[in-house]
Design an enzyme around this catalytic site. Structure first.
Site, PDB file in Angstrom:
ATOM      1  N   ASP A 150      41.271 -11.017 -10.931  1.00 35.11           N
ATOM      2  CA  ASP A 150      42.682 -10.640 -10.967  1.00 35.11           C
ATOM      3  C   ASP A 150      43.579 -11.671 -11.641  1.00 35.11           C
ATOM      4  O   ASP A 150      44.799 -11.613 -11.490  1.00 35.11           O
ATOM      5  CB  ASP A 150      43.184 -10.399  -9.538  1.00 35.11           C
ATOM      6  CG  ASP A 150      43.075 -11.648  -8.667  1.00 35.11           C
ATOM      7  OD1 ASP A 150      42.296 -12.548  -9.009  1.00 35.11           O
ATOM      8  OD2 ASP A 150      43.788 -11.716  -7.650  1.00 35.11           O
ATOM      9  N   GLU A 151      42.994 -12.579 -12.415  1.00 36.95           N
ATOM     10  CA  GLU A 151      43.794 -13.676 -12.950  1.00 36.95           C
ATOM     11  C   GLU A 151      43.229 -14.121 -14.296  1.00 36.95           C
ATOM     12  O   GLU A 151      42.019 -14.224 -14.464  1.00 36.95           O
ATOM     13  CB  GLU A 151      43.754 -14.837 -11.949  1.00 36.95           C
ATOM     14  CG  GLU A 151      44.622 -16.008 -12.266  1.00 36.95           C
ATOM     15  CD  GLU A 151      44.515 -17.101 -11.213  1.00 36.95           C
ATOM     16  OE1 GLU A 151      45.197 -18.119 -11.386  1.00 36.95           O
ATOM     17  OE2 GLU A 151      43.745 -16.941 -10.237  1.00 36.95           O
TER      18      GLU A 151
END
Length: 451
Positions: free
Chosen positions: A105-106
């Protein structure tokens, strides 16, 4: 550093929990906690509604339940999270060839390399368009930071949370960083922060004022130099498109300490087989076999053995792991076991049975365990009730009459299901079935956004 804020950092907001809320209309706006649900489970992600109660990632699940007893507690659905992550990363790669994923998610993106931004105005437009595209494609929100360096872009995305965008104008970095706590800087965890506090240093400005020599005296040469540079907003690290996989590993945390040495050995063999399956799935092999053991008193040991060539043979990995286990005292009980393979290659040695037997002796190893789902979801013991293994909370099911739903809970021979789909306007109806009901079966997750 650059003279334009063309490094972008994207961080999806409470990613796992947001996926669950988006796919389950009854959980929207409610406290949701995702992680391992056993007595020794830990929180992987908590929704913002759950964070109000003090729940946060890496917190023991038992503590989370005490803080937020009415939250929804769900087992991770990593396959779904990965598929959504691939959609998001695809949008990022459409902006630049230099995308550096840090997790599902990053990621960092070099907008300059993609020739999509050259100044603050164009960078902001790209960031806003990206956020809109992510919402259109996935239905989720992400926070964006834009700055002239990776460190500052990540700090900016933290300030932007949730669902925002922060751009740090070049030339304003020192003034922005100065009053912030030392914990804002990468690499300053609780221990380093406490050490600096005892020396009277609590803000980034005070780090800069202390001077490089004092920081080297307090923290050592490497850490002191790096921290002083960060306090001055200096960060020359480039965005790296491909991060080399250093190891493949799996680990399990057990709800009850394992005391039986035979059982420990069987668990290590099982983990070795799982590790090899993951290794082969990635098309890799490796030379160094690593065993990780966390004992009853939380002391953690690693042992490693380096073979003469890379392997993906399960028998070789099992035998090496068994030899490593022989060097570990498990008296008193074991709460966690892990098996990993490092020294990775994309080919294998033809015959490693002999080399495994002649492999180097076990010694202290420093392997990276990237256990993905195993890190947040303690594995069930073999004796765990079949119904609990079959119907994990939050996972998808389908009933012949009622259609698609998800498991709210199971136990005592019953499983409770809420029948609803991501596109529904409101909560679905709840039904309870026998765990062996032939009309109820596990199902694949539905897409969050139709089409």
């Amino acid at each position: 550093m650059r003279n334009a804020p063309t490094i972008l950092h994207l961080d999806m907001d409470a990613f796992f929990a947001s996926v669950e809320q988006a796919s389950k209309p009854s959980l929207r706006g409610k406290a949701v906690v995702v992680g391992g649900l056993g007595p020794r489970g830990v929180v992987a992600t908590a929704s913002y509604e759950a964070r109000v109660f003090g729940v946060h990632s890496a917190m023991p699940m038992g503590q989370a339940r005490r803080l937020a007893p009415n939250a929804a507690y769900l087992v991770p659905r990593f396959g779904l999270y990965r598929s959504i992550s691939e959609q998001v990363m695809g949008l990022l790669r459409g902006l630049s060839p230099l995308v550096e994923p840090l997790s599902l998610d990053e990621a960092f993106v070099d907008l300059e390399a993609g020739e999509v931004a050259r100044d603050a105005v164009s960078a902001r437009l790209v960031g806003e368009r990206l956020r809109a595209d992510i919402r259109t494609v996935t239905g989720l929100s992400g926070s964006v930071g834009l700055a002239a360096s990776k460190m500052l872009a990540k700090i900016a995305s933290e300030q932007a949370k949730p669902d925002g965008l922060v751009l740090i104008e070049p030339g304003t970095e020192r003034a922005m960083l100065g009053p912030m706590t030392v914990r804002t800087l990468p690499g300053v965890g609780p221990a380093t922060g406490d050490h600096l506090r005892r020396a009277g240093i609590t803000t980034v400005d005070e780090i800069a004022e202390a001077g490089e020599d004092e920081l080297v005296r307090l923290l050592g040469k490497a850490h002191g130099h790096a921290l002083y540079a960060m306090a001055l907003a200096h960060d020359e690290r480039p965005v790296v498109a491909e991060r080399e996989t250093k190891s493949v590993s799996v680990e399990d945390t057990y709800d009850v300490d394992i005391h039986d040495r035979l059982r420990v050995g069987l668990e290590v063999q099982r983990l070795a087989d799982r590790c090899v399956r993951r290794l082969r799935g990635a098309g890799l092999s490796g030379r160094t076999i690593v065993l990780k053991v966390r004992r009853y008193d939380f002391s953690t040991l690693t042992r490693s053995e380096t073979l003469r060539g890379p392997t993906d043979d399960p028998a070789v990995v099992r035998e090496a792991a068994a030899r490593l286990l022989d060097s570990v005292d498990t008296t008193g009980g074991v709460r966690l076991l892990g098996v990993g393979v490092s020294g990775l290659a994309d080919y294998t040695q033809e015959d490693l049975f002999a080399q495994a037997a002649a492999g180097a002796g076990a010694g202290e190893g420093a392997a990276e365990f990237a256990a993905e789902e195993d890190a947040v979801e303690p594995a069930a013991a073999e004796e765990q009730v079949a119904a609990e293994r079959r119907w994990p909370a939050g996972h998808d099911v389908r009933h012949a009459e009622y259609g698609h739903g998800w498991v709210q809970g199971s136990g005592l021979g019953r499983v409770t299901v809420r029948f609803e789909t991501p596109g529904a306007a409101g909560p679905g109806r709840v039904r309870t079935f026998r765990v062996e009901d032939p009309e109820l079966e596990p199902a694949e997750p539905l897409p969050l956004v139709p089409g």
